[in-house]
Design a protein around this motif. Structure first.
Motif, PDB file in Angstrom:
ATOM      1  N   VAL A 248      -4.902  10.807   5.753  1.00  0.00           N
ATOM      2  CA  VAL A 248      -4.465  10.018   4.598  1.00  0.00           C
ATOM      3  C   VAL A 248      -2.945  10.037   4.611  1.00  0.00           C
ATOM      4  CG1 VAL A 248      -4.602   9.781   2.091  1.00  0.00           C
ATOM      5  CG2 VAL A 248      -6.541  10.757   3.357  1.00  0.00           C
TER       6      VAL A 248
ATOM      7  N   LEU B 284       0.768   8.778   3.271  1.00  0.00           N
ATOM      8  CA  LEU B 284       1.357   8.345   2.010  1.00  0.00           C
ATOM      9  C   LEU B 284       2.848   8.038   2.207  1.00  0.00           C
ATOM     10  CD1 LEU B 284      -0.502  11.253   1.368  1.00  0.00           C
ATOM     11  CD2 LEU B 284      -0.607   9.947  -0.750  1.00  0.00           C
TER      12      LEU B 284
ATOM     13  N   LEU C 146     -11.269   3.712  -0.477  1.00  0.00           N
ATOM     14  CA  LEU C 146     -10.027   3.104  -0.009  1.00  0.00           C
ATOM     15  C   LEU C 146     -10.081   2.717   1.473  1.00  0.00           C
ATOM     16  CD1 LEU C 146      -7.461   5.376  -1.871  1.00  0.00           C
ATOM     17  CD2 LEU C 146      -7.689   2.896  -2.142  1.00  0.00           C
TER      18      LEU C 146
ATOM     19  N   GLU D 194      -5.812   3.783  -5.625  1.00  0.00           N
ATOM     20  CA  GLU D 194      -4.757   4.668  -5.125  1.00  0.00           C
ATOM     21  C   GLU D 194      -4.166   5.498  -6.260  1.00  0.00           C
ATOM     22  OE1 GLU D 194      -1.801   2.478  -3.034  1.00  0.00           O
ATOM     23  OE2 GLU D 194      -3.060   2.086  -1.279  1.00  0.00           O
TER      24      GLU D 194
ATOM     25  N   CYS E 258       5.263   7.035  -2.991  1.00  0.00           N
ATOM     26  CA  CYS E 258       4.308   8.061  -3.423  1.00  0.00           C
ATOM     27  C   CYS E 258       4.943   8.971  -4.472  1.00  0.00           C
ATOM     28  CB  CYS E 258       3.848   8.891  -2.221  1.00  0.00           C
ATOM     29  SG  CYS E 258       2.707  10.214  -2.670  1.00  0.00           S
TER      30      CYS E 258
ATOM     31  N   ARG F 217      -7.252  -2.022  -5.042  1.00  0.00           N
ATOM     32  CA  ARG F 217      -6.689  -0.942  -4.217  1.00  0.00           C
ATOM     33  C   ARG F 217      -5.609  -0.186  -4.978  1.00  0.00           C
ATOM     34  NH1 ARG F 217      -6.257   1.061   0.715  1.00  0.00           N
ATOM     35  NH2 ARG F 217      -7.851  -0.372   1.484  1.00  0.00           N
TER      36      ARG F 217
ATOM     37  N   ASN G 154       0.822  -1.211   0.000  1.00  0.00           N
ATOM     38  CA  ASN G 154       0.000   0.000   0.000  1.00  0.00           C
ATOM     39  C   ASN G 154       0.852   1.256   0.000  1.00  0.00           C
ATOM     40  OD1 ASN G 154      -2.140  -1.693   0.130  1.00  0.00           O
ATOM     41  ND2 ASN G 154      -2.776  -1.131   2.200  1.00  0.00           N
ATOM     42  N   THR G 155       0.511   2.166  -0.898  1.00  0.00           N
ATOM     43  CA  THR G 155       1.107   3.494  -0.878  1.00  0.00           C
ATOM     44  C   THR G 155       0.381   4.381   0.131  1.00  0.00           C
ATOM     45  OG1 THR G 155       1.793   3.344  -3.189  1.00  0.00           O
ATOM     46  CG2 THR G 155       1.548   5.558  -2.289  1.00  0.00           C
ATOM     47  N   ILE G 156      -0.912   4.092   0.328  1.00  0.00           N
ATOM     48  CA  ILE G 156      -1.774   4.953   1.131  1.00  0.00           C
ATOM     49  C   ILE G 156      -2.382   4.160   2.289  1.00  0.00           C
ATOM     50  CG2 ILE G 156      -3.890   6.337   1.111  1.00  0.00           C
ATOM     51  CD1 ILE G 156      -3.346   6.925  -1.842  1.00  0.00           C
ATOM     52  N   ASP G 157      -2.304   4.720   3.476  1.00  0.00           N
ATOM     53  CA  ASP G 157      -3.024   4.214   4.646  1.00  0.00           C
ATOM     54  C   ASP G 157      -3.969   5.305   5.126  1.00  0.00           C
ATOM     55  OD1 ASP G 157      -1.840   1.627   4.938  1.00  0.00           O
ATOM     56  OD2 ASP G 157      -0.019   2.595   5.672  1.00  0.00           O
TER      57      ASP G 157
ATOM     58  N   LEU H  20      -4.192   9.645  -6.521  1.00  0.00           N
ATOM     59  CA  LEU H  20      -2.969  10.443  -6.630  1.00  0.00           C
ATOM     60  C   LEU H  20      -2.980  11.309  -7.887  1.00  0.00           C
ATOM     61  CD1 LEU H  20      -0.353   7.797  -5.447  1.00  0.00           C
ATOM     62  CD2 LEU H  20      -1.310   9.706  -4.143  1.00  0.00           C
TER      63      LEU H  20
END
Length: 252
Positions: A76, A78, A106, A119, A83, A115, A5-8, A123
């Motif tokens: 959010v 990253l 997401l 993502e 990223c 996902r 994952n790039t994003i949490d 972005l």
């Protein structure tokens, strides 16, 4: 192939006045209120963020976040390694209806490939906000900082510059010089921005323009709307129509 994952995402339900004191993240962060209004304080700047705006906070930047109303703060986060976005300074971003939907999407349980695609689209659609945003520079000198604190605490404070200078143990001339040198704004312009920034919290809750104008120190609704238009280029109603994805909101 495993997708990292790039994003949490994290969701914080905040009551009025609740604050996350100054802290630092290794990740980049997008601070966004999906409802309510939040304020982010970074060193010598503060930002008020209604739902159509978010603040990009680069990793390693110390910041505090508070709720001006009952709010839902969406954090959010990253990964700086993966990223592709890398604004080097705090940057206000526009949260379009599509971006809002993707953040909510997401937050759910998704297959890795789904996902990854969501993502990537998020972005791609994040962009710096156009036009005036409510970023307020804060003076560093203790006398000017105390004056700023008085006006942030009570935007409708009726005292003129001379009375405020006396209250903080300064002179009118000194305060005028300090505000211009340390904020890049004249005192009058800074006070206008502080009042309009405070108004955002009330407007975001749907309070009538007339009541908001009084709360932040304007004698008439028309004077408030005129000041709002001078700074943002639009009316309060049109400004907040953006948060609903309606570009043609009514002029109030």
């Amino acid at each position: 192939m495993t997708h990292e994952n790039t994003i949490d995402l994290e969701r914080f339900e905040m009551v009025r006045g609740q604050t996350f004191l100054h802290h630092v993240h290794d990740d980049h962060q997008l601070a966004w209120a999906s409802s309510g209004v939040v304020m982010v304080d970074i060193k010598d700047r503060c930002w008020v963020l209604p739902p159509h705006l978010a603040l990009w906070i680069p990793g390693g930047v110390r910041h505090a976040t508070g709720a001006l109303r009952e709010s839902v703060l969406q954090g959010v986060y990253l990964d700086p390694v993966s990223c592709p976005l890398a604004w080097p300074r705090p940057t206000v971003l526009a949260v379009s209806p599509l971006a809002r939907h993707l953040i909510g999407y997401l937050a759910g349980a998704l297959a890795p490939e789904v996902r990854a695609h969501a993502e990537a689209v998020l972005l791609e659609v994040l962009r710096p906000a156009d036009g005036a945003v409510f970023e307020l520079p804060l003076p560093a000198d203790p006398r000017a900082r105390e004056t700023a604190a008085l006006l942030l605490d009570d935007p409708a404070d009726p005292r003129g510059l001379g009375e405020l200078a006396h209250a903080v143990g300064s002179s009118t001339r000194t305060l005028l010089r300090l505000f211009l040198a340390e904020t890049g704004m004249t005192f009058t312009r800074w006070r206008t921005h502080a009042r309009l920034q405070a108004a955002l919290a009330h407007l975001a809750e749907g309070e009538p323009v007339g009541r908001v104008a009084e709360r932040v120190g304007y004698a008439t609704p028309s004077a408030f709307v005129a000041a709002f238009r001078r700074v943002t280029g639009t009316t309060p109603a049109a400004y907040f129509a953006r948060s609903r994805g309606d570009a043609d909101g009514p002029a109030t």
